[in-house]
Write a protein that holds these residues in place. Structure first.
Motif, PDB file in Angstrom:
ATOM      1  N   PHE A  94      47.776  41.506  39.414  1.00  0.00           N
ATOM      2  CA  PHE A  94      46.554  41.962  40.113  1.00  0.00           C
ATOM      3  C   PHE A  94      46.296  43.263  40.195  1.00  0.00           C
ATOM      4  CE2 PHE A  94      48.166  37.965  42.304  1.00  0.00           C
ATOM      5  CZ  PHE A  94      47.224  37.105  41.829  1.00  0.00           C
ATOM      6  N   ALA A 102      39.682  37.045  43.980  1.00  0.00           N
ATOM      7  CA  ALA A 102      41.021  37.226  43.460  1.00  0.00           C
ATOM      8  C   ALA A 102      41.874  38.210  44.283  1.00  0.00           C
ATOM      9  CB  ALA A 102      40.869  37.756  42.132  1.00  0.00           C
ATOM     10  N   LEU A 152      41.253  42.329  35.181  1.00  0.00           N
ATOM     11  CA  LEU A 152      40.429  41.498  35.858  1.00  0.00           C
ATOM     12  C   LEU A 152      39.278  42.313  36.169  1.00  0.00           C
ATOM     13  CD1 LEU A 152      43.023  40.008  38.347  1.00  0.00           C
ATOM     14  CD2 LEU A 152      42.350  39.140  36.183  1.00  0.00           C
ATOM     15  N   ALA A 206      41.108  34.818  37.538  1.00  0.00           N
ATOM     16  CA  ALA A 206      42.194  35.606  37.559  1.00  0.00           C
ATOM     17  C   ALA A 206      43.658  34.944  36.904  1.00  0.00           C
ATOM     18  CB  ALA A 206      42.647  36.066  38.967  1.00  0.00           C
TER      19      ALA A 206
END
Length: 517
Positions: free
Chosen positions: A426, A379, A214, A223
């Motif tokens: 993430f 995100a 990302l 994302a």
């Protein structure tokens, strides 16, 4: 100056299908399609510096012309939207002046042209035509040929739809219309990626999920697109592996990719809630892939549970007959998986998912009550909120885990998967040393809990596999049923110890400080 870009949808098919496409009514164009033989040599340093840096460099021979192209790598599957630099050169080797304004010099450092060596070649017969679809002008390329390396060669048969003018929605619209009569699959690999996998020996091997990258400052919507694309890429790579050789690990990774995709649809629900297609696609994926679970359960039993039992009881004659019967059942289960993967419904579903990720209403619709769409949140903020919620659910539902029944433990396991996948999705947002250290410890703790709960789940599914013998009729010998009973009993004896380990793992996870805070 803006970086030139290529927006291209790649599809795969068979040789006969390519011939059918050449005469397809939707691909009729004014004039005769342009036909040419292309030979492209891909270059890199001996250490693979360009590949590591996410670039490809090729020199293509097209008649008397030599075209040098630099492309940025893409993590996408099917739709490749990437930076591209192209220049005509003189000669068969890369021209440093022609790539001077690209990212190549930064990766080569002080190295000069001799540092670049040929690594593989693609040779294709190509026909190209321009067609109008919707409001877009699309270049349609049919390629048939091969990729050659020192390690060998693989055939190549693909369709490329490149957007000359218009919108990506029309690219997918044309692909979906063609797929109604021609068995097209979403492309998983570029030619360069296929060549590298042939060199690495990984083209026909199962693949685990690659890290999701990302960009700093990415929004929640960006994302989700990156995560969903990564899940599709993971799926398609392993789909081809399983279709080619029925490898159990390939099927396992298909199911992992599908679970990750369905988890992504759940995790990102706040930005998808205004688009009903999200829930429909999630339900459809679950429905169509229902037969995959039975096949995987048999794989686990035959690859793990039964070998351990044979080692423990080598003299138990009924175990060999048990293996023979379950291997035949697994073959039938694999047949069902292959039938699904070969079906028009499956190919259409995957193409529909890819189209929705890129062009679905979720990308443009605002919230019903007005205000800023959730997809435009950062995100990082979105991740913290979502991961907090899942962590709280695991903490609550996993209390006194050793006393929970199978269904309750299974719910904790599902939440654990969501937390692990979310942490992986993430991960690239948390790059400083402290956050990275916390992230590593957190993922390790979640994985530990998942492993123990997964082993308990495997025991439960092993009981289901064995119980199917009891209902198979009078054709099962008594010694085989006796061996199945022994196996079930041995499994049950391990349950208590695993429950204790799972409870300890849950406590360790709850005590860990979240890496996102």
């Amino acid at each position: 100056m803006a970086t030139p870009r290529e927006i291209e949808l790649k599809l795969e098919c068979g040789v006969a299908d390519l011939a059918a496409l050449a005469n397809h009514p939707l691909l009729r164009a004014d004039g005769t399609p342009e036909a040419v033989v292309l030979s492209s040599t891909y270059f890199d340093t001996a250490k693979g510096d360009l590949r590591k840096g996410g670039l490809t460099l090729r020199v293509r021979r097209e008649g008397d012309r030599r075209i040098q192209t630099v492309k940025a790598a893409s993590a996408s599957v099917g739709l490749f939207d990437r930076a591209e630099w192209e220049a005509e050169i003189f000669g068969e080797v890369p021209d440093a002046e022609a790539f001077a304004e690209t990212p190549v010099p930064a990766l080569l450092g002080d190295a000069a042209d001799p540092a670049l060596v040929p690594v593989f070649t693609s040779v294709v017969d190509r026909t190209t035509r321009l067609v109008v679809h919707g409001a877009s002008l699309i270049s349609v390329t049919l390629d048939q040929g091969r990729i050659e390396t020192a390690e060998g060669a693989v055939p190549l048969c693909e369709v490329e739809l490149e957007l000359d003018e218009g919108s990506p929605g029309d690219l997918f619209g044309l692909a979906q219309a063609l797929a109604e009569t021609i068995p097209l699959r979403l492309g998983a690999l570029s030619k360069s990626a296929r060549g590298w996998r042939l060199i690495d020996g990984t083209l026909r091997k199962s693949s685990k999920a690659s890290p999701v990258r990302l960009e700093p400052g990415a929004t929640a919507g960006e994302a989700f697109r990156a995560v969903a694309q990564a899940c599709l890429h993971h799926l398609r790579l392993n789909e081809d592996v399983f279709l080619h050789g029925r490898h159990p690990e390939g099927l396992h990774q298909i199911r992992v990719a599908l679970r990750r995709l369905r988890s992504a649809l759940t995790l990102f629900k706040p930005i998808l809630t205004s688009d009903p297609a999200a829930a429909h696609l999630r339900d459809e994926i679950k429905r169509v892939t229902e037969p995959f679970g039975r096949a995987r359960n048999l794989d686990v039993f035959l690859e793990t549970t039964l070998p351990a039992e044979l080692q423990k009881r080598p003299e138990e004659a009924g175990l060999q007959d048990l293996r023979t019967r379950l291997e035949a059942e697994r073959d039938r289960a694999h047949d069902a998986v292959i039938a699904t993967l070969e079906s028009p419904a499956w190919r259409s579903l995957i193409l529909d998912v890819a189209a929705w990720i890129e062009t679905g209403a979720w990308r443009t619709q605002g919230p019903a009550e007005g205000g800023t769409p959730a997809r435009d949140a950062t995100a990082e903020d979105f991740a913290a909120d979502i991961l907090d919620r899942i962590r709280r659910r695991i903490r609550k539902r996993g209390r006194r885990l050793e006393r929970l029944d199978h269904e309750a433990r299974h719910r904790v396991r599902i939440e654990g998967k969501k937390l692990r996948y979310g942490a992986e999705f993430f991960a690239s947002l948390y790059t400083d040393k402290k956050a990275h250290k916390r992230h590593k410890a957190f993922v390790s703790a979640v994985s530990d809990l998942q492993d123990h709960l997964g082993a308990l789940n495997d025991m439960a599914t092993a009981h289901e596999v064995l119980s199917s013998l009891a209902t198979a009729g009078d054709g099962v010998p008594a010694e085989t049923l006796f061996a199945a009973g022994l196996t079930a009993g041995d499994n049950e004896a391990e349950t208590k110890a695993l429950l204790a380990k799972a409870a300890d793992a849950h406590a360790d996870l709850v005590d860990l400080k979240p890496f996102w805070r």
